[in-house]
Design a protein around this motif. Structure first.
Motif, mmCIF file in Angstrom:
data_model
loop_
_atom_site.group_PDB
_atom_site.id
_atom_site.type_symbol
_atom_site.label_atom_id
_atom_site.label_comp_id
_atom_site.label_asym_id
_atom_site.label_seq_id
_atom_site.Cartn_x
_atom_site.Cartn_y
_atom_site.Cartn_z
ATOM 1 N N TYR A 153 -54.301 4.509 -34.876
ATOM 2 C CA TYR A 153 -55.484 3.657 -34.792
ATOM 3 C C TYR A 153 -55.988 3.276 -36.169
ATOM 4 N N PRO A 196 -55.410 -0.272 -31.770
ATOM 5 C CA PRO A 196 -54.088 0.326 -31.926
ATOM 6 C C PRO A 196 -53.290 -0.433 -32.982
ATOM 7 N N THR A 202 -54.859 -5.674 -31.115
ATOM 8 C CA THR A 202 -53.736 -4.809 -31.474
ATOM 9 C C THR A 202 -53.092 -5.374 -32.733
#
Length: 111
Positions: free
Chosen positions: A36, A20, A85
């Motif tokens: 993404y 993400p 992330t």
């Protein structure tokens, strides 16, 4: 950290090649969107200075703003402690959301 260090710290394996990417306004901290990235979209982002993502539905790369003109110019990139992330702080031109809203997070839940 340089490009190679960043790429080595991002764990693309956890998400089957995707992580993400949270996109935030670099001036006021507003969260604009989440999409993404895979390794190549992160490399494209680093080399061009604009955001690139992987579309899970279309199975292709997309450069935010290429069709709308609402580009995101990268100011900084951070990764979280687990390396799974990415936080991308940008200068946003126009709206970030495909609906025309500045942020994709325009719907507030009342308690």
């Amino acid at each position: 950290m340089n490009k190679e260090e960043l790429l080595s710290l991002v764990d693309f394996h956890k998400g089957e090649g995707l992580v993400p990417a949270i996109v935030q306004d670099f001036q006021n901290g507003e969260v604009l969107m989440m999409a993404y990235m895979n390794k190549e979209s992160l490399e494209r982002t680093l080399s061009t200075g604009t955001t690139w993502f992987w579309s899970r539905s279309r199975q292709e790369f997309w450069n935010k703003g290429a069709t709308s003109g609402h580009y995101q110019y990268v100011k900084s990139i951070n990764i979280d402690c687990d390396g799974d992330t990415i936080l991308v702080k940008v200068e946003q031109l126009g709206s970030a959301c495909h609906t025309g809203s500045r942020s994709c997070f325009y719907r507030k839940v009342e308690r």
